[in-house]
Design a protein around this motif. Structure first.
Motif, PDB file in Angstrom:
ATOM      1  N   VAL A  45     -21.697 -13.338 -37.971  1.00  0.00           N
ATOM      2  CA  VAL A  45     -22.193 -12.692 -36.752  1.00  0.00           C
ATOM      3  C   VAL A  45     -21.116 -12.684 -35.675  1.00  0.00           C
ATOM      4  O   VAL A  45     -20.970 -11.715 -34.923  1.00  0.00           O
ATOM      5  CB  VAL A  45     -23.479 -13.388 -36.254  1.00  0.00           C
ATOM      6  CG1 VAL A  45     -23.909 -12.859 -34.900  1.00  0.00           C
ATOM      7  CG2 VAL A  45     -24.603 -13.221 -37.272  1.00  0.00           C
ATOM      8  N   THR A  48     -18.642  -9.646 -34.965  1.00  0.00           N
ATOM      9  CA  THR A  48     -19.018  -8.443 -34.220  1.00  0.00           C
ATOM     10  C   THR A  48     -19.857  -8.731 -32.976  1.00  0.00           C
ATOM     11  O   THR A  48     -19.861  -7.938 -32.050  1.00  0.00           O
ATOM     12  CB  THR A  48     -19.817  -7.477 -35.131  1.00  0.00           C
ATOM     13  OG1 THR A  48     -20.957  -8.173 -35.654  1.00  0.00           O
ATOM     14  CG2 THR A  48     -18.950  -6.965 -36.270  1.00  0.00           C
ATOM     15  N   GLU A  49     -20.546  -9.872 -32.971  1.00  0.00           N
ATOM     16  CA  GLU A  49     -21.425 -10.210 -31.851  1.00  0.00           C
ATOM     17  C   GLU A  49     -21.280 -11.678 -31.469  1.00  0.00           C
ATOM     18  O   GLU A  49     -22.175 -12.486 -31.711  1.00  0.00           O
ATOM     19  CB  GLU A  49     -22.889  -9.928 -32.205  1.00  0.00           C
ATOM     20  CG  GLU A  49     -23.205  -8.478 -32.495  1.00  0.00           C
ATOM     21  CD  GLU A  49     -24.676  -8.308 -32.804  1.00  0.00           C
ATOM     22  OE1 GLU A  49     -25.470  -8.258 -31.839  1.00  0.00           O
ATOM     23  OE2 GLU A  49     -25.011  -8.254 -34.005  1.00  0.00           O
ATOM     24  N   GLU A  51     -21.467 -13.249 -28.667  1.00  0.00           N
ATOM     25  CA  GLU A  51     -22.487 -13.739 -27.731  1.00  0.00           C
ATOM     26  C   GLU A  51     -23.751 -14.139 -28.485  1.00  0.00           C
ATOM     27  O   GLU A  51     -24.324 -15.201 -28.248  1.00  0.00           O
ATOM     28  CB  GLU A  51     -22.793 -12.664 -26.685  1.00  0.00           C
ATOM     29  CG  GLU A  51     -23.879 -13.042 -25.708  1.00  0.00           C
ATOM     30  CD  GLU A  51     -23.517 -14.214 -24.813  1.00  0.00           C
ATOM     31  OE1 GLU A  51     -24.409 -15.045 -24.538  1.00  0.00           O
ATOM     32  OE2 GLU A  51     -22.354 -14.317 -24.384  1.00  0.00           O
ATOM     33  N   ARG A  52     -24.182 -13.292 -29.401  1.00  0.00           N
ATOM     34  CA  ARG A  52     -25.367 -13.610 -30.208  1.00  0.00           C
ATOM     35  C   ARG A  52     -25.118 -14.859 -31.048  1.00  0.00           C
ATOM     36  O   ARG A  52     -25.982 -15.724 -31.165  1.00  0.00           O
ATOM     37  CB  ARG A  52     -25.726 -12.440 -31.125  1.00  0.00           C
ATOM     38  CG  ARG A  52     -26.885 -12.767 -32.067  1.00  0.00           C
ATOM     39  CD  ARG A  52     -27.122 -11.669 -33.067  1.00  0.00           C
ATOM     40  NE  ARG A  52     -28.097 -10.743 -32.525  1.00  0.00           N
ATOM     41  CZ  ARG A  52     -28.653  -9.773 -33.233  1.00  0.00           C
ATOM     42  NH1 ARG A  52     -28.315  -9.583 -34.497  1.00  0.00           N
ATOM     43  NH2 ARG A  52     -29.535  -8.975 -32.679  1.00  0.00           N
ATOM     44  N   ARG A  55     -25.507 -17.925 -28.938  1.00  0.00           N
ATOM     45  CA  ARG A  55     -26.932 -18.170 -28.637  1.00  0.00           C
ATOM     46  C   ARG A  55     -27.618 -18.806 -29.837  1.00  0.00           C
ATOM     47  O   ARG A  55     -28.389 -19.743 -29.708  1.00  0.00           O
ATOM     48  CB  ARG A  55     -27.643 -16.856 -28.275  1.00  0.00           C
ATOM     49  CG  ARG A  55     -27.542 -16.473 -26.834  1.00  0.00           C
ATOM     50  CD  ARG A  55     -28.574 -15.406 -26.432  1.00  0.00           C
ATOM     51  NE  ARG A  55     -28.804 -14.362 -27.415  1.00  0.00           N
ATOM     52  CZ  ARG A  55     -28.099 -13.231 -27.508  1.00  0.00           C
ATOM     53  NH1 ARG A  55     -27.102 -13.001 -26.674  1.00  0.00           N
ATOM     54  NH2 ARG A  55     -28.390 -12.327 -28.439  1.00  0.00           N
ATOM     55  N   LEU A  91     -17.080 -15.615 -22.192  1.00  0.00           N
ATOM     56  CA  LEU A  91     -18.137 -15.910 -23.155  1.00  0.00           C
ATOM     57  C   LEU A  91     -18.627 -17.352 -22.982  1.00  0.00           C
ATOM     58  O   LEU A  91     -19.824 -17.616 -22.949  1.00  0.00           O
ATOM     59  CB  LEU A  91     -17.607 -15.694 -24.577  1.00  0.00           C
ATOM     60  CG  LEU A  91     -18.562 -15.923 -25.733  1.00  0.00           C
ATOM     61  CD1 LEU A  91     -19.706 -14.908 -25.697  1.00  0.00           C
ATOM     62  CD2 LEU A  91     -17.808 -15.811 -27.058  1.00  0.00           C
TER      63      LEU A  91
END
Length: 199
Positions: A45, A48-49, A51-52, A55, A91
């Motif tokens: 993950v 590409t993401e 931040e996700r 989390r 971030l």
């Protein structure tokens, strides 16, 4: 063979994460106590993401342990890998947990100084919180000294700010002394005897 089963599961998770990351993430923590499955999903993950991925890392059971810290560092490092340290710091700044934020920021400062000491130093010395600035100065000097200890120490003595000067000088000389005590000692002996030059 348990090791083979683990590698195969990680390979399947890698493909699954590419196609349906939320489902892979929902399954990974349920797969038992082996954190490698969750870390595999997070790594996929993060590409590409990021931040996700951060989390989700904060949702891990035992999110204060070594696996959590390793996952977060891996995610942040993937953002900074191409020299995007400002993006990585932004971030990290969005993290809800101050302990994770501080640790990641310090590691990024040290890593950035190995990559671009001038930019890392400008950033660290621009931090407005005095305690945080002194801590970051230590980390920047440490990273810089791993790259070029003489240059890091020489820069430190040019600083007029006492706390940052002491932190950077102490950190640079510590790293230098571990790698080349004779050169560090010779350089220190040539410094004028002033309280601000005590590392």
């Amino acid at each position: 063979d348990g090791a083979l089963a683990t590698r195969l599961t990680e390979a399947v998770l890698k493909g699954w994460t590419t196609r349906d990351a939320p489902s892979a993430w929902a399954w990974a923590p349920m797969a038992g106590t082996d954190p490698r499955y969750a870390l595999s999903v997070l790594a996929g993950v993060a590409r590409t993401e990021p931040e996700r991925a951060l989390r989700w890392a904060e949702q891990l059971p035992h999110a204060d342990g070594a696996h959590f810290q390793a996952a977060c560092w891996s995610i942040v490092q993937s953002v900074a890998r191409d020299g995007s340290y400002e993006k990585a710091l932004a971030l990290v700044a969005g993290r809800s947990r101050s302990d994770a934020r501080a640790g990641l920021t310090e590691r990024l400062a040290e890593d950035w100084a190995r990559y671009d000491p001038a930019a890392a130093t400008v950033w660290a010395l621009g931090v407005t919180d005095n305690r945080e600035q002194a801590s970051l100065a230590w980390n920047v000097a440490r990273g810089w000294a791993e790259r070029d200890p003489r240059e890091a120490a020489q820069f430190a003595v040019t600083l007029s700010q006492s706390a940052e000067r002491k932190e950077m000088l102490a950190s640079a000389v510590t790293v230098w002394s571990q790698n080349d005590p004779d050169a560090a000692g010779a350089w220190l002996s040539r410094l004028p005897a002033q309280p601000e030059n005590d590392p």
